[in-house]
Design an enzyme around this catalytic site. Structure first.
Site, PDB file in Angstrom:
ATOM      1  N   MET A   1      62.380  31.062  24.705  1.00 30.08           N
ATOM      2  CA  MET A   1      61.997  30.803  23.315  1.00 30.08           C
ATOM      3  C   MET A   1      63.214  30.855  22.396  1.00 30.08           C
ATOM      4  SD  MET A   1      58.260  32.521  23.104  1.00 30.08           S
ATOM      5  CE  MET A   1      58.877  34.122  23.529  1.00 30.08           C
TER       6      MET A   1
ATOM      7  N   ARG B   1      65.596  48.611  26.347  1.00 29.51           N
ATOM      8  CA  ARG B   1      64.342  48.558  27.099  1.00 29.51           C
ATOM      9  C   ARG B   1      64.552  49.262  28.422  1.00 29.51           C
ATOM     10  NH1 ARG B   1      64.266  42.185  27.828  1.00 29.51           N
ATOM     11  NH2 ARG B   1      66.501  42.019  27.830  1.00 29.51           N
TER      12      ARG B   1
ATOM     13  N   ARG C   1      64.384  36.282  15.733  1.00 28.91           N
ATOM     14  CA  ARG C   1      64.321  36.202  17.195  1.00 28.91           C
ATOM     15  C   ARG C   1      62.897  36.323  17.695  1.00 28.91           C
ATOM     16  NH1 ARG C   1      69.456  37.840  19.576  1.00 28.91           N
ATOM     17  NH2 ARG C   1      70.777  38.762  17.969  1.00 28.91           N
TER      18      ARG C   1
ATOM     19  N   SER D   1      34.253  45.184  59.152  1.00 27.08           N
ATOM     20  CA  SER D   1      35.661  44.948  58.863  1.00 27.08           C
ATOM     21  C   SER D   1      35.760  43.545  58.282  1.00 27.08           C
ATOM     22  CB  SER D   1      36.496  45.061  60.136  1.00 27.08           C
ATOM     23  OG  SER D   1      37.831  44.756  59.833  1.00 27.08           O
TER      24      SER D   1
ATOM     25  N   GLY E   1      65.321  33.500  27.701  1.00 26.36           N
ATOM     26  CA  GLY E   1      65.837  32.179  27.381  1.00 26.36           C
ATOM     27  C   GLY E   1      64.786  31.113  27.135  1.00 26.36           C
TER      28      GLY E   1
ATOM     29  N   LYS F   1      60.571  43.580  22.470  1.00 26.41           N
ATOM     30  CA  LYS F   1      61.776  43.824  21.686  1.00 26.41           C
ATOM     31  C   LYS F   1      61.446  44.563  20.390  1.00 26.41           C
ATOM     32  CE  LYS F   1      64.516  40.306  21.438  1.00 26.41           C
ATOM     33  NZ  LYS F   1      65.892  40.084  21.837  1.00 26.41           N
TER      34      LYS F   1
ATOM     35  N   CYS G   1      40.787  43.624  57.627  1.00 23.54           N
ATOM     36  CA  CYS G   1      41.770  43.286  58.657  1.00 23.54           C
ATOM     37  C   CYS G   1      42.397  41.917  58.461  1.00 23.54           C
ATOM     38  CB  CYS G   1      41.169  43.409  60.051  1.00 23.54           C
ATOM     39  SG  CYS G   1      39.839  42.258  60.355  1.00 23.54           S
TER      40      CYS G   1
ATOM     41  N   HIS H   1      57.007  23.843  46.596  1.00 16.80           N
ATOM     42  CA  HIS H   1      56.557  23.678  47.977  1.00 16.80           C
ATOM     43  C   HIS H   1      57.418  24.511  48.930  1.00 16.80           C
ATOM     44  CE1 HIS H   1      56.562  21.607  51.916  1.00 16.80           C
ATOM     45  NE2 HIS H   1      55.271  21.477  51.678  1.00 16.80           N
TER      46      HIS H   1
ATOM     47  N   TYR I   1      39.650  51.722  54.968  1.00 19.65           N
ATOM     48  CA  TYR I   1      41.016  51.483  55.446  1.00 19.65           C
ATOM     49  C   TYR I   1      41.391  50.025  55.309  1.00 19.65           C
ATOM     50  CZ  TYR I   1      38.995  49.517  59.727  1.00 19.65           C
ATOM     51  OH  TYR I   1      38.300  48.736  60.608  1.00 19.65           O
TER      52      TYR I   1
HETATM   53  C1  PEP Z   1      40.355  37.090  59.344  1.00 15.27           C
HETATM   54  O1  PEP Z   1      39.699  36.057  59.403  1.00 15.27           O
HETATM   55  O2  PEP Z   1      40.656  37.650  58.284  1.00 15.27           O
HETATM   56  C2  PEP Z   1      40.856  37.707  60.569  1.00 15.27           C
HETATM   57  C3  PEP Z   1      41.501  38.855  60.514  1.00 15.27           C
HETATM   58  O3  PEP Z   1      40.697  37.008  61.725  1.00 15.27           O
HETATM   59  P1  PEP Z   1      41.649  35.820  62.193  1.00 15.27           P
HETATM   60  O4  PEP Z   1      42.792  35.764  61.254  1.00 15.27           O
HETATM   61  O5  PEP Z   1      42.046  36.158  63.574  1.00 15.27           O
HETATM   62  O6  PEP Z   1      40.713  34.660  62.116  1.00 15.27           O
END
Ligand code: PEP
Ligand code: MG
Length: 913
Positions: free
Chosen positions: A106, A339, A95, A789, A104, A26, A857, A455, A877
């Protein structure tokens, strides 16, 4: 000033918009507007540094008193009035204003400077007795509550009593004499609650108010808010001391909020609300109906004209949508705040590309202004924008999507109703692990307590289920099977619609429409544009432009995790550049399960080989399908990963079956052998047991079968004129020796198939990195791996020692609440721990094998924050579920532009508070 003293107070003319760390959001923007010569009421900002000193040392820095005096005198000289003077007094607002907006959370104190004498000065100067006494009464009330800690109820009930005595409904109907009496009463309340008089000395009011703003940084609710929004606790807040201007001085005064473009839809053109004869709170609280800016133009053409020219000026200056608060005091326009404005996901894309077309920003900048999270939001099914709707209540947008269902109040009913084909909404005060089954059964979850890390929210997001949490106006009576909000009663079985992207809850069933952005991704721009209205078409075009631009700049490639031809097709449509993970386990279920059982149960090598041989053909077909769908693109096929017992019958069920048969004298030798095998394979911690490469090394022929199937499928595709690019991936390697052993066997099979099929095949063999040991010995593992990977799901599990299937529901909500982490490490990569392993393994793997291809992955491959880290770590990748591919493409592009990770509170910084 003593040159060694730190500057702790900045006049509005001394700062600028880039000083948010020091002056708060602000303060920095007020300074910027002042510098631009806009009509900002003069004032000054006390820095966050002063606040931090106060919080650390328990007292203000010595210099602060002096510097405030200097700033205050300069302010008094500038406006020609003195703070709390008995004729025409200067009044100020005090302020809070932190680096990140904490709406809201403070404190604010208005009308500082009023006392028993200056109120008379205000009567004279304003010529409005009622206004003056009302201002004084508001000061005592606010000051009593926030600075002196008097229960606000005491003032509220005195106010109510005054209205009752007079027989009126609203504050506005109280007259000057009533308010004057109320002032006396309020002062008495302070004396009786604190044993002290309301401070009459204006400077003392100012100092105490400043201190209470500092203190409000550490209230429980502010701390909780910061934990939730991932705002650091050590920033402190700045304090803005600003000349009061009044929108409640009659018909020629008023106050308003406006945006330089529509923040909801992104439609070009200004947008806003104005309320005559009112103060700021009145607009936000929505008590009275506001006027549109067009109405304001008629009411006060001069101010309107000035305002629109300022809006244009601000937008040009910030080169973005600005959100503005202003007040008109007796025909004079004042700017109270601006802002960069918060906006919906659709508006973000639209506005970013509009600004490009207006030559205000570059395409790179436009890409920086949209996020993967916003794109993900646009990809969820949505409620039909044209559908009639009745809002029941509003909570936090905890997990996006649009869900419609019949209300149930307990988990068992949710399960029961779902089993009979109903769509249900689980409505609870809050959820706990016992509600899990009900949450799984429900199409959506609505709670009246808890926020984005409750949760319910955590679990719902984990399941990809729509949730609205913490709808506080909703009274849930689970025992009585009813919930009420705003006088409306909802019974078990009634239908509600919840919007997890906005937090809105509607009565009845709202029509759901598929996302136009998904339509575009699935079927192309032309098809999508032909089916949507003009505003939506604008959004779709904007998404296309920015996604295309991201593709043009990004370095990270994006692949998909896909197991079937259909998934692979979808992934390609979403823009995947290959498959980063094909999990082969599902190929061993269904009809093929008995074959696996036979592999496990085989007494002799011949029996086992016969069973395995039967699997080669179907497995080859699987891979042909996949390689066909991914023709020309890399396709990483992971050898079998889960523990074998996952393919065998349930132990408990089988035990019962065998026992019952025995009882009846109907023993079945096959069942008994099967049970013996299940017992033999039973493990207490299967995720840490006989799975992955360990299975490959202990069940002869299993991996060989899969390697053979991959090679044969590739050979078939080549012969059919295709361009298959399979890569074989070995899971859960911890030692290079494991990989050497599998590799030797695989190389032999590949050579054999090459020979027998007469086809030249190059199939790289690499490994997943899912164990800390693999990461830490990457320099060795790379000797035997053509690629790495990272299975960041398992790597997170094994680094933290968290059982990934158990912990999220068991205690993550508590961990998030206690601030152990601010986001689940299964959702967003733990950069410090798991990320360090990724970095070490990438660097050391490449030291052994220059140019080693490295991918991701685990689920983190589709998470925006994690993607920025992977970009920096130089992986090649990321791979994620097909639906996340566009998000990953966008974020990979943003990562190149050096855009910091999407930070919840950074986003919040542009939120309206
Ligand atoms: C991993 O463990 O990140 C993975 C891609 O294999 P999975 O989730 O199948 O165990
Ligand atoms: Mg894994």
């Amino acid at each position: 000033m003593n040159p060694s003293a730190k500057k702790l107070v900045y006049h509005f003319s001394e700062g600028d918009k880039d000083q948010k760390d020091l002056l708060g959001g602000k303060g920095a923007n007020l300074a910027e507007m002042t510098r631009l010569g806009l009509p900002v009421p003069p004032g000054f900002t006390i820095t966050t540094e002063a606040c931090r000193h106060y919080l650390e040392q328990g007292r203000e820095p010595d210099q602060l008193r002096v510097q405030v005096t200097m700033a205050l005198r300069r302010l008094e000289d500038e406006v020609g009035r003195r703070l709390g003077d008995s004729t025409d007094p200067l009044l100020v607002s005090v302020r809070s204003g932190a680096r990140y907006s904490m709406p809201g959370m403070m404190e604010t104190v208005l009308n500082v400077g009023l006392n028993d004498r200056s109120v008379l000065g205000l009567v004279k100067a304003s010529g409005d007795e009622r206004f003056a006494w009302d201002s004084y009464r508001r000061l005592i009330q606010m000051f009593g509550k926030t600075v002196l800690g008097v229960d606000g109820e005491a003032f509220a009930s005195a106010l109510d009593a005054a209205k009752a005595r007079k027989g009126v409904e609203t504050d506005v109907e109280l007259e000057a004499t009533d308010l004057q009496a109320l002032v006396e009463e309020f002062k008495q309340i302070i004396v009786s609650h604190t044993g002290e008089e309301f401070p009459q000395e204006p400077r003392r009011q100012l100092d105490l108010a400043t201190r209470s703003v500092f203190d409000s940084w550490n209230t429980d609710r502010a701390r909780l808010y910061r934990r939730r929004e991932r705002i650091p606790h050590d920033l402190g807040t700045a304090v803005n001391v600003c000349t009061m201007v009044f929108g409640n001085l009659g018909a020629t005064s008023g106050t308003g909020v406006c945006f330089t473009r529509d923040p909801a839809t992104g439609k070009p053109g200004v947008y806003g609300d104005y309320l005559a004869n009112a103060q700021g709170e009145d607009v936000v609280s929505g008590i009275r109906n506001t006027l549109s800016l067009d109405d304001f133009a008629e009411l006060d053409p001069d101010s309107y004209k000035q305002l629109t020219s300022i809006m244009r000026r601000l937008e040009t200056h910030y080169r973005d949508l600005c959100d503005i608060e202003f007040t008109v005091e007796r025909g004079k326009l004042w700017m109270l705040q601006t802002r960069v404005g918060k906006r919906t996901a659709a508006a973000a894309f639209r506005i970013a590309t509009q600004l490009v077309d207006e030559h205000l920003i570059t395409l790179d900048e436009a890409l920086e202004r949209v996020t993967g999270a916003q794109l993900a939001q646009l990809m969820f099914p949505q409620f039909d924008a044209d559908a009639e709707r009745t809002l029941l209540t509003k909570g936090m947008a905890a997990s996006p999507g649009a869900a419609v269902g019949r209300v149930v109040f307990d988990s068992a009913t949710a399960v029961k109703w779902q089993a009979r084909g109903e769509r249900v909404l689980l409505v609870r005060k809050e959820t706990n692990p016992e509600d899990l089954e009900g949450m799984i059964a429900a199409t959506g979850i609505l709670t009246s307590r808890g926020g984005k890390t409750s949760h319910a929210a955590v679990v719902a997001r984990g399941m990809g289920k729509t949730a609205v949490c913490g709808a506080e106006s909703l009274e849930v009576d689970a025992a009585g099977l009813v919930a009420t909000a705003g006088g409306v009663t909802v019974k078990e079985g009634d239908v509600l619609s919840i919007d997890g992207s906005t937090g809105e809850v509607f009565v009845g069933e709202l029509a759901v429409v598929p996302s136009p952005v998904v339509l575009y991704l699935e079927e192309g721009l032309d098809v999508a544009l032909a089916k949507v209205d003009e505003g939506t078409a604008d959004v779709v075009r904007a998404v296309d432009r920015l996604l295309t631009h991201a593709d043009g700049v990004r370095r990270l490639r994006v692949r998909a995790n896909a197991d079937t031809g259909a998934d692979a097709d979808r992934a390609r449509r979403m823009g995947a550049e290959g498959i980063g993970l094909c999990r082969t386990e599902h190929m061993f279920l269904g009809e093929r399960r008995p074959l696996i059982e036979r592999v496990v149960l085989a007494d002799t090598a011949e029996e086992r080989e016969a069973a395995l041989a039967e699997l080669v053909t179907p497995q080859t077909e699987d891979f042909v399908e996949l390689l066909t769908a991914m023709d020309g693109l890399p396709t990483t096929i992971r050898l079998l990963d889960p523990p074998l017992h996952e393919f065998l019958p349930d132990r408990a069920e089988l035990m019962v079956k065998v026992a019952v048969a025995k009882e009846r004298g109907e023993e079945n030798a096959d069942d008994e052998r099967l049970l013996a095998a299940v017992e033999r394979l039973h493990e207490s911690n299967p995720m840490l047991g006989l799975r992955g490469v360990r299975l490959g090394l202990t069940v002869p022929g299993l991996f060989a079968l899969q390697v053979r199937a991959v090679a044969q499928a590739a050979a078939r595709r080549v012969k059919a004129g295709g361009d298959p690019r399979p890569e074989i991936m070995v899971p859960l390697v911890g030692s290079v020796m494991e990989l050497h052993l599998i590799r030797d066997e695989a190389d032999a099979i590949l050579a054999e198939v090459r020979e027998s099929e007469g086809v030249d095949l190059h199939i790289p063999i690499g490994t997943m990195v899912e164990l800390p040991r693999a990461a830490l010995t990457a320099y060795r593992v790379a000797e035997a791996a053509d690629f790495f990977s990272f299975g960041t799901n398992d790597l997170t599990q094994t680094t933290w020692g968290f059982s990934r299937d158990d912990v999220e529901a068991a205690f993550f909500a508590a961990y998030l609440d206690k601030g152990v982490f601010t986001v689940s490490p299964f959702e967003s990569l733990d950069v410090d721990g798991v990320g360090r392993l990724v970095d070490i393994a990438t660097r050391e793997g490449r030291a052994t094998r220059p140019g080693l291809k490295v991918g991701i992955c685990g689920e983190h491959g589709g998470d925006p924050e994690s993607i920025h880290f992977f970009h920096r770590t130089d992986v090649d990748y990321v791979s994620c579920s097909p639906f996340r591919v566009p998000v990953a493409r966008l974020e990979a592009g943003r990562a190149v532009l050096g855009q910091p990770e999407a930070h919840a509170s950074d986003d919040d910084e542009i939120e309206k508070g």
